[in-house]
Structure formats: structure tokens, C-alpha cells
Design an enzyme around this catalytic site. Structure first.
Site, PDB file in Angstrom:
ATOM      1  N   HIS A  19       0.863  -1.177   0.000  1.00 44.12           N
ATOM      2  CA  HIS A  19       0.000   0.000   0.000  1.00 44.12           C
ATOM      3  C   HIS A  19       0.901   1.229   0.000  1.00 44.12           C
ATOM      4  CE1 HIS A  19       0.886   0.822   4.236  1.00 44.12           C
ATOM      5  NE2 HIS A  19       0.571  -0.438   4.516  1.00 44.12           N
ATOM      6  N   ASP A 145      -2.149 -19.436  13.121  1.00 49.56           N
ATOM      7  CA  ASP A 145      -0.934 -19.973  13.748  1.00 49.56           C
ATOM      8  C   ASP A 145      -0.852 -19.545  15.211  1.00 49.56           C
ATOM      9  OD1 ASP A 145       1.940 -20.327  14.464  1.00 49.56           O
ATOM     10  OD2 ASP A 145       2.095 -20.873  12.350  1.00 49.56           O
ATOM     11  N   SER A 160       2.950  -4.877   7.244  1.00 48.00           N
ATOM     12  CA  SER A 160       2.508  -4.628   5.864  1.00 48.00           C
ATOM     13  C   SER A 160       3.642  -4.974   4.907  1.00 48.00           C
ATOM     14  CB  SER A 160       2.129  -3.159   5.673  1.00 48.00           C
ATOM     15  OG  SER A 160       0.968  -2.850   6.358  1.00 48.00           O
TER      16      SER A 160
END
Length: 198
Positions: A19, A145, A160
């Protein structure tokens, strides 16, 4: 702080984040003429909780530890050139590119070094979107997990760009976390990032 998603050996180009870099207060994409990337050292984790996404706490020394340059900030990631390959690129870890049409609901994994070493963590893709227009929220996944949940509480700011693998192929990257449920996040199709790299 963000994660390098991929590096192309052929031209030493990289992409990170999945992004854009935006202004913290307004959310407006920041125009980038140039920038630098640095390897950073993780010093702690602010664990994610409901309505608090948490974050990786890291430090880096500007000017000493530069690894490359940034030349593009787009909706689909930050792009540039890697100059110093040591401690950035692992030539033993390569992956084929997975098509957006091949991304399926079901098991996958993210790669992250939140524990201090690079590890794969299990996730489950719970929804995909074959958008007519490319977007940085291409599919939704849930962290399954137990190691990652115990360590971070889910997806943190700073994760990110973490690569997402399904059936041995690089299919995308982590882009956003759901603030009211940090175990759930969005991913971007890797094809969107590759298209934006041109």
C-alpha cells in the site's frame, strides 16, 4: 517501518508494503521524489488487541545502514532499487508468482521475522475478490498460527508487505488489519504489485 515483499534478481528492483505511504493525519498519499531504505533492528512488540492494532517497535541508523533507494510510492506499494544486498536478500528463498485467479479460500502462510528470524506462519484465506479494478484489499485472511497469535496477537503495524504464500507460490502481501479484530487482515494480489512496478 514496513516489510520488503519481493526482490527481482534480474534488475535489483524491490517492492514493499503493498500500500502507499500516506500522511498519518489525513490518509493522503505522499508524493515521493526520492527516499532510502534501511535495515532496522526490532526492539519490541506492542501486542495487538481489539481496537488496538499494535505495532513492531524498531530502530535504524540513517546514513550508516542504507540498503537502497525508493523512487515510487503508489497505491500498491513502495518501489525502488536495492544497492546493498547483504542482509536484505536471501538467494536461497525464491518463489513462483501465483495468478490472482489461482488464489483460493483455504490454507496459506505469511512470511515474517517478528520473532527475530524469518518464519512461515499459518493463515486461512476466508474471502477473495476478483475486482474489475485493482485494489490493495484483494482478499481477507485470518491468522490461525498459535505461535504468531501468542507473540503478536495477530497482524501488527509494520507487518505490511509480509509475503503471502499459497501452494508454494507468492500470491500477495499483507496490507491492512481489521482494527476491531487484529487476527484478521487484508492482502493484495501480487499481480497488482507487479503491475504497479512498471
Amino acid at each position: 517501518i514496513g516489510t520488503l515483499t519481493y526482490f527481482k534478481i534480474s534488475d535489483k528492483r524491490f517492492c514493499a508494503l503493498g500500500h502507499a505511504i500516506t500522511d498519518y493525519e489525513t490518509g493522503t498519499q505522499i508524493p515521493v521524489q526520492s527516499g532510502k531504505i534501511y535495515k532496522c533492528n526490532q526492539v519490541g512488540i506492542n501486542k495487538a488487541e481489539k481496537n488496538n492494532p499494535g505495532e513492531l517497535r524498531c530502530v535504524f541508523l540513517q546514513g550508516i545502514n542504507q540498503k537502497g533507494t525508493i523512487d515510487k510510492n503508489s497505491k500498491f506499494g513502495v518501489f525502488g532499487h536495492v544497492d546493498e544486498l547483504s542482509s536484505v536478500v536471501d538467494y536461497n528463498r525464491t518463489a513462483e508468482i501465483g495468478s490472482r485467479l489461482g488464489v483460493k479460500v483455504g490454507k496459506a502462510s505469511i512470511i515474517s521475522n517478528v520473532s527475530g528470524v524469518r518464519e512461515e506462519y499459518s493463515i486461512e484465506i476466508i474471502k477473495t475478490s476478483y475486482q474489475p479494478e485493482e485494489d490493495d484489499k484483494s482478499f481477507i485472511f485470518r491468522v490461525t498460527d498459535s505461535r504468531l497469535l501468542k507473540l503478536t496477537g495477530g497482524i501488527l503495524q509494520g507487518m505490511s508487505g509480509s509475503p503471502i504464500i499459497q501452494n508454494g507460490k507468492l500470491i500477495g502481501a499483507v496490507t491492512h488489519v481489521l482494527v476491531n479484530d487484529p487476527t484478521t487482515g487484508y492482502g493484495i494480489f501480487i499481480e497488482n504489485m507487479l503491475d504497479a512496478a512498471v
